[in-house]
Design a protein around this motif. Structure first.
Motif, PDB file in Angstrom:
ATOM      1  N   LEU A 143     -11.315   7.097   4.449  1.00  0.00           N
ATOM      2  CA  LEU A 143     -11.439   8.085   3.574  1.00  0.00           C
ATOM      3  C   LEU A 143     -10.596   9.354   3.835  1.00  0.00           C
ATOM      4  CD1 LEU A 143     -15.273   8.096   2.421  1.00  0.00           C
ATOM      5  CD2 LEU A 143     -13.186   7.344   0.980  1.00  0.00           C
ATOM      6  N   LEU A 144     -10.660  10.074   4.989  1.00  0.00           N
ATOM      7  CA  LEU A 144     -10.008  11.187   5.232  1.00  0.00           C
ATOM      8  C   LEU A 144      -8.592  10.731   5.288  1.00  0.00           C
ATOM      9  CD1 LEU A 144     -12.210  12.573   8.206  1.00  0.00           C
ATOM     10  CD2 LEU A 144     -11.928  13.825   5.920  1.00  0.00           C
ATOM     11  N   ILE A 145      -8.031   9.678   5.840  1.00  0.00           N
ATOM     12  CA  ILE A 145      -6.607   9.338   6.011  1.00  0.00           C
ATOM     13  C   ILE A 145      -6.061   9.091   4.379  1.00  0.00           C
ATOM     14  CG2 ILE A 145      -5.167   7.602   6.446  1.00  0.00           C
ATOM     15  CD1 ILE A 145      -6.944   6.934   8.862  1.00  0.00           C
ATOM     16  N   GLU A 146      -6.967   8.756   3.509  1.00  0.00           N
ATOM     17  CA  GLU A 146      -6.244   8.534   2.191  1.00  0.00           C
ATOM     18  C   GLU A 146      -6.558   9.767   1.187  1.00  0.00           C
ATOM     19  OE1 GLU A 146      -6.658   3.644   1.970  1.00  0.00           O
ATOM     20  OE2 GLU A 146      -8.291   4.687   1.122  1.00  0.00           O
ATOM     21  N   THR A 147      -7.545  10.721   1.593  1.00  0.00           N
ATOM     22  CA  THR A 147      -7.736  11.750   0.615  1.00  0.00           C
ATOM     23  C   THR A 147      -7.592  12.700   0.983  1.00  0.00           C
ATOM     24  OG1 THR A 147     -10.089  11.864   1.274  1.00  0.00           O
ATOM     25  CG2 THR A 147      -9.545  10.134  -0.403  1.00  0.00           C
ATOM     26  N   SER A 148      -7.095  13.235   2.246  1.00  0.00           N
ATOM     27  CA  SER A 148      -6.729  14.515   2.771  1.00  0.00           C
ATOM     28  C   SER A 148      -5.368  14.569   3.562  1.00  0.00           C
ATOM     29  CB  SER A 148      -7.840  15.102   3.770  1.00  0.00           C
ATOM     30  OG  SER A 148      -7.727  14.285   5.134  1.00  0.00           O
ATOM     31  N   GLY A 149      -4.958  15.843   3.634  1.00  0.00           N
ATOM     32  CA  GLY A 149      -3.632  15.798   4.340  1.00  0.00           C
ATOM     33  C   GLY A 149      -3.877  16.241   5.989  1.00  0.00           C
ATOM     34  N   LEU A 150      -4.790  15.796   6.333  1.00  0.00           N
ATOM     35  CA  LEU A 150      -5.311  16.433   7.814  1.00  0.00           C
ATOM     36  C   LEU A 150      -4.429  15.551   8.798  1.00  0.00           C
ATOM     37  CD1 LEU A 150      -9.223  16.466   7.627  1.00  0.00           C
ATOM     38  CD2 LEU A 150      -7.721  18.321   7.767  1.00  0.00           C
ATOM     39  N   PRO A 151      -4.132  16.406   9.736  1.00  0.00           N
ATOM     40  CA  PRO A 151      -3.347  15.416  11.062  1.00  0.00           C
ATOM     41  C   PRO A 151      -4.067  14.684  11.659  1.00  0.00           C
ATOM     42  CG  PRO A 151      -3.005  18.128  11.492  1.00  0.00           C
ATOM     43  CD  PRO A 151      -4.109  17.654  10.099  1.00  0.00           C
ATOM     44  N   PRO A 179      -3.191   4.049  11.081  1.00  0.00           N
ATOM     45  CA  PRO A 179      -3.666   5.017  10.353  1.00  0.00           C
ATOM     46  C   PRO A 179      -2.346   5.744   9.380  1.00  0.00           C
ATOM     47  CG  PRO A 179      -4.337   5.363  12.451  1.00  0.00           C
ATOM     48  CD  PRO A 179      -3.501   4.248  12.675  1.00  0.00           C
ATOM     49  N   GLY A 180      -0.910   5.760   9.889  1.00  0.00           N
ATOM     50  CA  GLY A 180      -0.077   6.530   9.086  1.00  0.00           C
ATOM     51  C   GLY A 180       0.237   5.467   7.984  1.00  0.00           C
ATOM     52  N   GLU A 181       0.223   4.177   8.311  1.00  0.00           N
ATOM     53  CA  GLU A 181       0.445   3.017   7.220  1.00  0.00           C
ATOM     54  C   GLU A 181      -0.646   3.198   6.176  1.00  0.00           C
ATOM     55  OE1 GLU A 181       2.644  -0.534   9.429  1.00  0.00           O
ATOM     56  OE2 GLU A 181       0.601  -0.112   9.905  1.00  0.00           O
ATOM     57  N   LEU A 182      -1.710   3.451   6.454  1.00  0.00           N
ATOM     58  CA  LEU A 182      -2.650   3.563   5.564  1.00  0.00           C
ATOM     59  C   LEU A 182      -2.597   4.977   4.554  1.00  0.00           C
ATOM     60  CD1 LEU A 182      -6.352   3.024   7.017  1.00  0.00           C
ATOM     61  CD2 LEU A 182      -5.267   1.879   5.082  1.00  0.00           C
ATOM     62  N   ARG A 183      -2.115   5.804   5.211  1.00  0.00           N
ATOM     63  CA  ARG A 183      -1.915   7.125   4.616  1.00  0.00           C
ATOM     64  C   ARG A 183      -0.700   6.931   3.586  1.00  0.00           C
ATOM     65  NH1 ARG A 183      -2.614  12.901   7.200  1.00  0.00           N
ATOM     66  NH2 ARG A 183      -4.769  12.353   6.394  1.00  0.00           N
ATOM     67  N   LEU A 184       0.310   6.224   4.039  1.00  0.00           N
ATOM     68  CA  LEU A 184       1.664   6.129   3.087  1.00  0.00           C
ATOM     69  C   LEU A 184       1.273   5.229   1.982  1.00  0.00           C
ATOM     70  CD1 LEU A 184       4.543   6.342   3.147  1.00  0.00           C
ATOM     71  CD2 LEU A 184       5.129   4.360   4.156  1.00  0.00           C
ATOM     72  N   ARG A 185       0.433   4.126   2.112  1.00  0.00           N
ATOM     73  CA  ARG A 185      -0.003   3.217   0.950  1.00  0.00           C
ATOM     74  C   ARG A 185      -0.866   4.059   0.068  1.00  0.00           C
ATOM     75  NH1 ARG A 185      -0.933  -2.396   1.854  1.00  0.00           N
ATOM     76  NH2 ARG A 185      -3.004  -2.183   0.654  1.00  0.00           N
ATOM     77  N   ALA A 186      -1.802   4.891   0.628  1.00  0.00           N
ATOM     78  CA  ALA A 186      -2.463   5.699  -0.525  1.00  0.00           C
ATOM     79  C   ALA A 186      -1.560   6.865  -1.192  1.00  0.00           C
ATOM     80  CB  ALA A 186      -3.551   6.354   0.435  1.00  0.00           C
ATOM     81  N   GLU A 187      -0.756   7.289  -0.438  1.00  0.00           N
ATOM     82  CA  GLU A 187       0.138   8.375  -1.178  1.00  0.00           C
ATOM     83  C   GLU A 187       1.000   7.721  -2.223  1.00  0.00           C
ATOM     84  OE1 GLU A 187       2.387  10.143   2.093  1.00  0.00           O
ATOM     85  OE2 GLU A 187       0.889  11.738   2.383  1.00  0.00           O
ATOM     86  N   LYS A 188       1.263   6.471  -1.949  1.00  0.00           N
ATOM     87  CA  LYS A 188       2.385   5.787  -2.921  1.00  0.00           C
ATOM     88  C   LYS A 188       1.344   5.432  -4.088  1.00  0.00           C
ATOM     89  CE  LYS A 188       5.721   3.647   0.088  1.00  0.00           C
ATOM     90  NZ  LYS A 188       6.322   2.338   0.511  1.00  0.00           N
ATOM     91  N   ALA A 189       0.047   4.969  -4.134  1.00  0.00           N
ATOM     92  CA  ALA A 189      -0.804   4.663  -5.006  1.00  0.00           C
ATOM     93  C   ALA A 189      -1.487   5.834  -5.772  1.00  0.00           C
ATOM     94  CB  ALA A 189      -2.066   3.689  -4.307  1.00  0.00           C
TER      95      ALA A 189
END
Length: 493
Positions: A143-151, A179-189
């Motif tokens: 959730l934090l990876i996909e919904t926040s910009g936290l380090p 983790p970085g790949e999860l965030r990238l997928r979420a940002e694209k979606a």
């Protein structure tokens, strides 16, 4: 349910979302586990195995499906409908107790040894408390990876991981992505979805149907000024959490509840989500509840008219107990006035992250309320005694109220306090402790509705008739209350 192979297979082949969270389907050939409603082509029956929890799947070496995201399915309705040790343990784990206090702390709260807790959880869920807490940490991290910009380092510690290495290994193992790949997928979606600075936006799933009228109507109509409000189509309130404070905005949507959280300490994310789900009764199984209540021909028309009613609960059992006493034999407006005075005098100030919001305080803790002067309360002398006795028992721990409470033991302790009758005890059992079978046969609204429907209207006779509604009498109360035109039964305009 996961031991009934034929039933599980039928649920998977029909992609029945009603069973999401009841069990999980692990596929031996792919090493993936899914929720029953996964949109992918169902695997061959001989390749399926069924497990009772996401933690059991992960412990067996399966990773979460990237399409149906089984880790985000609604929780099993069993844990909120039962009062045994396993159900109480699951509610505590969801509330983050293992992360804060460890397995010994969990066992101490339940009154068992750590070995007994381990044995009972493994027998029913296929995983022990550490594995269950680990699965929850993984979901929080996602959730934090996909919904926040936290380090990522901040995400790891906010989710409850003890090291960056453990965080990275767990995310890769559970989701098959770094983790970085999860965030990238979420940002694209979600590139077209606006992000509100300082808040975490997420969707809270539930089993359909869900009727928001009495759920949000009750919370809004009884909202204590400064602590709660209904604004711009959302119920907003302040939260007292283990590590800090928070403000949440919850809004009904056709297929989920929109949730926006602003937290002073992100370690509280898991607990805040758990308490919001608990308050809105989102893990209920409305099909099972409504089927049972429809068996009564006089109740069936109410259920058919507006199915999926939930029991509006609370994020703080002690707060609700105090408010229940303030609401004894007075109107909703008067109860709000009394509570607002307590908040102004003894509540802890907080800052509303929304500049247009009206939230100003946390509801005062029992410890803070021990300082109140009973003479300052515009209540009858007997009610003052009831309130101060309750506050004292809550503050010194002799009356433990919470999601892990033994329902019958809590009732017995409440009944020992002066001024506590059946109505006050049962409404606390219903809305603060979450007993799905709590019943209010002496409630004026319930009796009036019963008389209009042709049901017995005296408490004794109505209780006898309601035996057929068990174990869902708290939900029957919601349907009976809904016959009234009171604001608690309607979404605010």
């Amino acid at each position: 349910m996961y031991t009934d192979t034929d039933r599980c297979v039928r649920a998977v082949q029909s992609k029945d979302a009603r069973f999401d969270g009841w069990f999980f389907t692990a596929v031996r050939t792919t090493g993936i586990y899914c929720r029953p409603s996964c949109p992918a082509v169902p695997p061959k029956v001989e390749n399926m195995t069924f497990l009772p929890s996401a933690a059991a799947c992960q412990q067996a070496g399966f990773r979460a499906c990237k399409r149906c995201r089984p880790d985000t399915s609604p929780g099993s309705p069993e844990w909120n409908a039962r009062a045994d040790a396993v159900a109480r343990a699951m509610r505590l784990i969801q509330d983050g107790v293992v992360d804060r206090e460890g397995v010994p702390g969990l066992a101490a709260r339940l009154g068992y040894s750590t070995r007994q807790v381990e044995r009972q959880l493994n027998a029913e869920l296929g995983a022990g408390p550490l594995a269950l807490a680990r699965a929850q940490r993984a979901q929080t991290a996602r959730l934090l990876i996909e919904t926040s910009g936290l380090p990522m380092g901040d995400v790891a510690f906010a989710a409850g991981f003890s090291s960056i290495r453990t965080f990275n290994e767990t995310v890769r193992e559970v989701f098959a992505l770094a983790p970085g790949e999860l965030r990238l997928r979420a940002e694209k979606a979600n590139r077209h979805v606006p992000r509100v600075p300082g808040t975490i936006s997420l969707r809270l799933p539930y089993r359909a149907p869900l009727n928001p009228e009495n759920l949000f109507g009750h919370l809004a109509a009884t909202a204590v000024p400064g602590v709660e409000e209904w604004r711009a189509g959302a119920y907003r309130r302040t939260l007292r959490l283990p590590y800090g404070t928070g403000v949440v905005a919850l809004s009904p949507r056709p297929d989920h509840i929109g949730c926006q959280l602003a937290l002073t300490d992100l370690r509280d994310l898991t607990i805040a989500i758990s308490r919001c789900r608990w308050m809105l009764d989102l893990d209920a199984d409305p099909e099972a509840v409504d089927e049972q209540l429809r068996a009564d021909p006089l109740l069936a028309p109410l259920v058919d008219k507006a199915p999926g009613r939930r029991v509006p609960r609370t994020v703080d059992a002690a707060e609700f107990a105090v408010r229940a006493v303030l609401g004894q034999q007075v109107s909703t407006a008067a109860a709000r006035t009394h509570a607002a005075r307590l908040v102004a005098a003894h509540g802890e100030p907080v800052a509303d992250p929304d500049p247009e919001g009206g939230l100003t305080h946390l509801f005062p803790s029992p410890q803070a309320l021990t300082a109140l002067d009973p003479r300052s309360l515009a209540l009858p002398a007997s009610r003052r005694t009831t309130l101060t006795t309750l506050v004292g028992a809550l503050a010194d721990g002799s009356l433990p109220l919470g999601i892990d409470s033994d329902w019958e033991a809590a009732r017995a302790r409440l009944n020992e306090l002066p001024g506590f009758g059946p109505w006050t005890t049962e409404v606390i059992a219903m809305r603060a402790l979450g007993d799905p079978d709590a019943f209010l046969p002496s409630d004026l609204g319930v009796r009036r509705a019963a008389k209009e429907l042709g049901l017995p209207s005296t408490p004794a006779a109505l209780t006898a008739r309601a035996a057929g509604w068990r174990p869902w009498r708290a939900y029957a109360v919601q349907y009976l209350w809904a016959t009234d035109a009171h604001p608690v039964n309607h979404l605010p305009v």
